[in-house]
Design a protein around this motif. Structure first.
Motif, PDB file in Angstrom:
ATOM      1  N   THR A  88       0.852  -1.199   0.000  1.00  0.00           N
ATOM      2  CA  THR A  88       0.000   0.000   0.000  1.00  0.00           C
ATOM      3  C   THR A  88       0.883   1.243   0.000  1.00  0.00           C
ATOM      4  O   THR A  88       1.638   1.479   0.947  1.00  0.00           O
ATOM      5  N   ARG A  89       0.804   2.023  -1.060  1.00  0.00           N
ATOM      6  CA  ARG A  89       1.657   3.213  -1.184  1.00  0.00           C
ATOM      7  C   ARG A  89       0.884   4.494  -1.049  1.00  0.00           C
ATOM      8  O   ARG A  89       1.419   5.531  -0.703  1.00  0.00           O
ATOM      9  N   LYS A  90      -0.406   4.467  -1.400  1.00  0.00           N
ATOM     10  CA  LYS A  90      -1.234   5.665  -1.255  1.00  0.00           C
ATOM     11  C   LYS A  90      -2.687   5.223  -1.102  1.00  0.00           C
ATOM     12  O   LYS A  90      -2.984   4.037  -1.219  1.00  0.00           O
ATOM     13  N   GLY A  91      -3.549   6.202  -0.835  1.00  0.00           N
ATOM     14  CA  GLY A  91      -4.970   5.900  -0.714  1.00  0.00           C
ATOM     15  C   GLY A  91      -5.405   5.786   0.732  1.00  0.00           C
ATOM     16  O   GLY A  91      -4.764   6.320   1.633  1.00  0.00           O
ATOM     17  N   LYS A  92      -6.486   5.026   0.934  1.00  0.00           N
ATOM     18  CA  LYS A  92      -7.137   5.013   2.245  1.00  0.00           C
ATOM     19  C   LYS A  92      -6.954   3.655   2.941  1.00  0.00           C
ATOM     20  O   LYS A  92      -7.263   2.613   2.371  1.00  0.00           O
ATOM     21  N   SER A  93      -6.472   3.720   4.198  1.00  0.00           N
ATOM     22  CA  SER A  93      -6.337   2.504   5.019  1.00  0.00           C
ATOM     23  C   SER A  93      -7.246   2.613   6.223  1.00  0.00           C
ATOM     24  O   SER A  93      -7.137   3.569   6.996  1.00  0.00           O
ATOM     25  N   LEU A  94      -8.115   1.611   6.383  1.00  0.00           N
ATOM     26  CA  LEU A  94      -9.040   1.613   7.521  1.00  0.00           C
ATOM     27  C   LEU A  94      -8.660   0.504   8.496  1.00  0.00           C
ATOM     28  O   LEU A  94      -8.252  -0.597   8.086  1.00  0.00           O
ATOM     29  N   PHE A  95      -8.794   0.787   9.776  1.00  0.00           N
ATOM     30  CA  PHE A  95      -8.583  -0.205  10.837  1.00  0.00           C
ATOM     31  C   PHE A  95      -9.803  -0.159  11.739  1.00  0.00           C
ATOM     32  O   PHE A  95     -10.141   0.902  12.253  1.00  0.00           O
ATOM     33  N   THR A  96     -10.480  -1.308  11.913  1.00  0.00           N
ATOM     34  CA  THR A  96     -11.752  -1.280  12.648  1.00  0.00           C
ATOM     35  C   THR A  96     -11.655  -2.010  13.983  1.00  0.00           C
ATOM     36  O   THR A  96     -10.849  -2.932  14.158  1.00  0.00           O
ATOM     37  N   GLN A  97     -12.498  -1.569  14.911  1.00  0.00           N
ATOM     38  CA  GLN A  97     -12.616  -2.228  16.222  1.00  0.00           C
ATOM     39  C   GLN A  97     -14.102  -2.363  16.561  1.00  0.00           C
ATOM     40  O   GLN A  97     -14.820  -1.375  16.552  1.00  0.00           O
ATOM     41  N   PRO A  98     -14.557  -3.601  16.876  1.00  0.00           N
ATOM     42  CA  PRO A  98     -15.978  -3.833  17.140  1.00  0.00           C
ATOM     43  C   PRO A  98     -16.321  -3.471  18.595  1.00  0.00           C
ATOM     44  O   PRO A  98     -15.424  -3.107  19.360  1.00  0.00           O
ATOM     45  N   PRO A  99     -17.610  -3.614  18.984  1.00  0.00           N
ATOM     46  CA  PRO A  99     -17.962  -3.387  20.390  1.00  0.00           C
ATOM     47  C   PRO A  99     -17.247  -4.384  21.297  1.00  0.00           C
ATOM     48  O   PRO A  99     -16.957  -5.507  20.902  1.00  0.00           O
ATOM     49  N   MET A 100     -16.973  -3.972  22.539  1.00  0.00           N
ATOM     50  CA  MET A 100     -16.382  -4.865  23.535  1.00  0.00           C
ATOM     51  C   MET A 100     -17.414  -5.898  23.969  1.00  0.00           C
ATOM     52  O   MET A 100     -18.595  -5.638  23.844  1.00  0.00           O
ATOM     53  N   PRO A 101     -17.048  -7.047  24.536  1.00  0.00           N
ATOM     54  CA  PRO A 101     -15.659  -7.427  24.775  1.00  0.00           C
ATOM     55  C   PRO A 101     -15.020  -8.114  23.574  1.00  0.00           C
ATOM     56  O   PRO A 101     -15.696  -8.793  22.808  1.00  0.00           O
ATOM     57  N   ILE A 102     -13.705  -7.903  23.421  1.00  0.00           N
ATOM     58  CA  ILE A 102     -12.937  -8.646  22.421  1.00  0.00           C
ATOM     59  C   ILE A 102     -11.667  -9.166  23.091  1.00  0.00           C
ATOM     60  O   ILE A 102     -11.268  -8.664  24.141  1.00  0.00           O
ATOM     61  N   LYS A 103     -11.059 -10.200  22.492  1.00  0.00           N
ATOM     62  CA  LYS A 103      -9.780 -10.637  23.051  1.00  0.00           C
ATOM     63  C   LYS A 103      -8.686  -9.672  22.612  1.00  0.00           C
ATOM     64  O   LYS A 103      -8.681  -9.183  21.497  1.00  0.00           O
ATOM     65  N   CYS A 104      -7.779  -9.417  23.514  1.00  0.00           N
ATOM     66  CA  CYS A 104      -6.707  -8.445  23.307  1.00  0.00           C
ATOM     67  C   CYS A 104      -7.235  -7.145  22.714  1.00  0.00           C
ATOM     68  O   CYS A 104      -7.049  -6.853  21.533  1.00  0.00           O
ATOM     69  N   ALA A 105      -7.872  -6.349  23.572  1.00  0.00           N
ATOM     70  CA  ALA A 105      -8.554  -5.127  23.117  1.00  0.00           C
ATOM     71  C   ALA A 105      -7.623  -4.168  22.390  1.00  0.00           C
ATOM     72  O   ALA A 105      -8.068  -3.320  21.638  1.00  0.00           O
ATOM     73  N   GLY A 106      -6.314  -4.303  22.589  1.00  0.00           N
ATOM     74  CA  GLY A 106      -5.389  -3.401  21.905  1.00  0.00           C
ATOM     75  C   GLY A 106      -5.013  -3.869  20.506  1.00  0.00           C
ATOM     76  O   GLY A 106      -4.431  -3.100  19.726  1.00  0.00           O
ATOM     77  N   ALA A 107      -5.327  -5.117  20.170  1.00  0.00           N
ATOM     78  CA  ALA A 107      -4.832  -5.690  18.908  1.00  0.00           C
ATOM     79  C   ALA A 107      -5.249  -4.910  17.652  1.00  0.00           C
ATOM     80  O   ALA A 107      -4.442  -4.761  16.732  1.00  0.00           O
ATOM     81  N   PRO A 108      -6.493  -4.374  17.593  1.00  0.00           N
ATOM     82  CA  PRO A 108      -6.860  -3.620  16.381  1.00  0.00           C
ATOM     83  C   PRO A 108      -5.950  -2.417  16.153  1.00  0.00           C
ATOM     84  O   PRO A 108      -5.560  -2.144  15.011  1.00  0.00           O
ATOM     85  N   GLN A 109      -5.577  -1.702  17.229  1.00  0.00           N
ATOM     86  CA  GLN A 109      -4.703  -0.541  17.009  1.00  0.00           C
ATOM     87  C   GLN A 109      -3.231  -0.942  16.911  1.00  0.00           C
ATOM     88  O   GLN A 109      -2.438  -0.246  16.286  1.00  0.00           O
ATOM     89  N   LYS A 110      -2.850  -2.093  17.500  1.00  0.00           N
ATOM     90  CA  LYS A 110      -1.461  -2.557  17.313  1.00  0.00           C
ATOM     91  C   LYS A 110      -1.184  -2.778  15.833  1.00  0.00           C
ATOM     92  O   LYS A 110      -0.120  -2.417  15.315  1.00  0.00           O
ATOM     93  N   ALA A 111      -2.150  -3.401  15.139  1.00  0.00           N
ATOM     94  CA  ALA A 111      -1.984  -3.655  13.696  1.00  0.00           C
ATOM     95  C   ALA A 111      -1.760  -2.337  12.971  1.00  0.00           C
ATOM     96  O   ALA A 111      -0.911  -2.232  12.070  1.00  0.00           O
ATOM     97  N   MET A 112      -2.507  -1.316  13.384  1.00  0.00           N
ATOM     98  CA  MET A 112      -2.422   0.001  12.738  1.00  0.00           C
ATOM     99  C   MET A 112      -1.071   0.672  12.998  1.00  0.00           C
ATOM    100  O   MET A 112      -0.444   1.188  12.062  1.00  0.00           O
ATOM    101  N   TYR A 113      -0.615   0.654  14.250  1.00  0.00           N
ATOM    102  CA  TYR A 113       0.652   1.321  14.559  1.00  0.00           C
ATOM    103  C   TYR A 113       1.825   0.669  13.824  1.00  0.00           C
ATOM    104  O   TYR A 113       2.713   1.353  13.336  1.00  0.00           O
TER     105      TYR A 113
END
Ligand code: FAD
Length: 423
Positions: A145-170
């Motif tokens: 991915t070199r340009k354009g739009k990247s989305l990272f989603t997180q559903p309602p709680m509870p989820i396992k490893c609540a930080g994982a959606p933003q870890k992927a993003m960082y």
């Protein structure tokens, strides 16, 4: 029928850790595990697979290698529970009896709750670190991915490893940052909830990275549908008045964290609470209704962060209390709600969130060594080099480094309070 001193449902992180803890304490105990899979996964490694640090093969071992020799393995799925008869029914109808039951079934990833998602997972730029098979695709997409739009989603709680959606993003942003692509990219975090992280003490450090990477934060944005061919995602957005509207966003890549539910066979069983999760006492991990049943891990309703780190502390508590219950005594080992979420804010640095019930900070290391609420290089080394080993060689072998349970001096149930005034 067959009957075991201790029967364990689920041979994942929780089930295997409890079996190992029990055998450490009582090597001749008659234990059986019901587990349908032939592979055991180290799921916390998937974030690093998606970030190009680990190989997928580093996160899996054959189940037979993980299963202790002394344990009888029923290579089958449990279908329901008959707690009054002290037995578990397998999918083929066979019944297995027990004196004590431990339930650690994990949770269910509900891909089908998002129309269009399952069909396009793994293609059209749609990925998720929540699947062993797909985590490498995340890394492919990040690189391509070199340009354009990247989305990272997180559903309602509870989820396992609540930080994982933003870890992927960082970790994605770190790569784009190093390759000077951030200027060409529109990166958005779309979170069904209203906060970046559930424990406020960690938010300032995370916000610094949100700003550094130029990420747009969209709270109260719940992913509702995905159209892989058209490369669009539909979100249900709740405003301050509780009004729900729909927004469609185009994407070039999207990392999805799916909604998460209790496994159906648990939700449909007499062991479940009103929301379908195992109904456990948060301190003793004993079932609230059945004294000969204990549970742990992601399938429980105890209000801790659903993590392997939590399981590491829960397993010895369950083992202690199960052995006591086998002697006809009340449970005395206590779990404090510890859970941990190593937030991979950049390659080489982690914000190591560690907290217990009520969001109380429970750091393992002294502040001078690791400042938990700040990004730390040592925490990254811990995650990359130490934690996988702690998992395979510590937790799964019943070695309770840093996980000694608190044991009450008296049985709470038989405590004599008649002379409680002698202080
Ligand atoms: P699992 O380990 O999922 O095991 C459940 C087992 O039950 C499975 O083997 C399954 O096959 C079995 N089972 C299911 N149905 C049945 C049935 N009907 N009969 C018998 N057996 C059945 N944790 C951390 O501590 N740190 C992290 O950084 C971290 N990152 C994560 C990142 C990702 C992407 C993911 C997906 C998870 C992460 N976790 C992390 C969470 C961690 O993996 C889980 O909390 C942990 O595995 C929970 O253990 P468990 O025993 O409850 O469930």
């Amino acid at each position: 029928g067959r009957r075991h001193d201790v029967l364990i449902v689920g041979g994942g992180a929780g089930g295997q850790s409890v079996a190992a803890s029990l055998l450490k304490r009582k090597p001749d105990l008659n234990i059986a595990i019901i587990e349908p899979r032939t592979e055991h996964f180290y799921q916390p490694g998937w974030t690093l697979v998606g970030g190009g640090v680990f190989e997928r093969k580093d996160t899996v071992r054959p189940m037979e290698q993980v299963m202790p020799d002394q344990v009888k393995w029923y290579h089958a799925a449990a279908s329901t529970f008959e707690p009054k008869q002290q037995q578990v029914v397998l999918e083929d109808g066979e019944r297995i009896g027990y004196r004590m039951l431990v339930v650690s079934p994990g949770l269910r990833l509900d891909w089908d709750a998002i129309p269009g998602l399952r069909e396009t997972l793994g293609s059209n730029g749609v990925t998720s670190n929540y699947l062993f098979d797909l985590a490498p695709y995340t890394w492919d997409l990040v690189q391509s991915t070199r340009k354009g739009k990247s989305l990272f989603t997180q559903p309602p709680m509870p989820i396992k490893c609540a930080g994982a959606p933003q870890k992927a993003m960082y970790l994605a942003c770190d790569y784009w940052h190093r390759n000077n692509r951030l200027g060409e990219l529109d990166i958005q975090f779309c979170n069904a909830g209203g906060a970046l992280f559930g424990v406020a003490d960690y938010v300032p450090a995370l916000m610094e990275y949100i700003e550094k990477y130029g990420i747009e934060l969209n709270f109260m944005h719940n992913l509702a549908a995905v159209d892989g061919q058209a490369k669009t995602a539909l979100f249900k957005v709740t405003d301050g008045e509780g009004q729900v509207s729909e927004i469609e966003k185009p994407f070039d890549m999207i990392h999805v964290c799916p909604p998460q539910k209790s496994p159906k066979f648990i939700a449909d069983s007499p062991l479940a609470d009103a929301d379908g999760w195992l109904d456990l006492s948060p301190e003793t991990m004993q079932h609230k209704q059945f004294g000969d049943i204990f549970g742990l891990g992601d399938g429980g309703n105890t209000p801790n962060a659903k993590t392997a780190a939590a399981v590491r502390k829960q397993a010895p508590v369950v083992a202690e209390n199960v052995l006591r219950a086998l002697e006809g005594e009340a449970p005395r080992a206590i779990y404090d709600g510890y859970g941990s979420c190593p937030l991979t804010v950049e390659r080489g640095k982690i914000v190591l969130a560690e907290f217990g019930y009520g969001g109380k900070l429970l750091p393992t290391f002294p502040n001078w060594l690791v400042q938990g609420t700040r990004p730390s290089k040592l925490s990254w080394l811990l995650k990359e080099k130490m934690l996988p080993w702690l998992y395979w060689e510590g937790m799964l072998k019943g070695r309770e480094w840093l996980a000694k349970p608190e044991i009450l001096a008296h049985n709470p149930a038989v405590q004599d309070t008649s002379d409680a005034c002698d202080w």
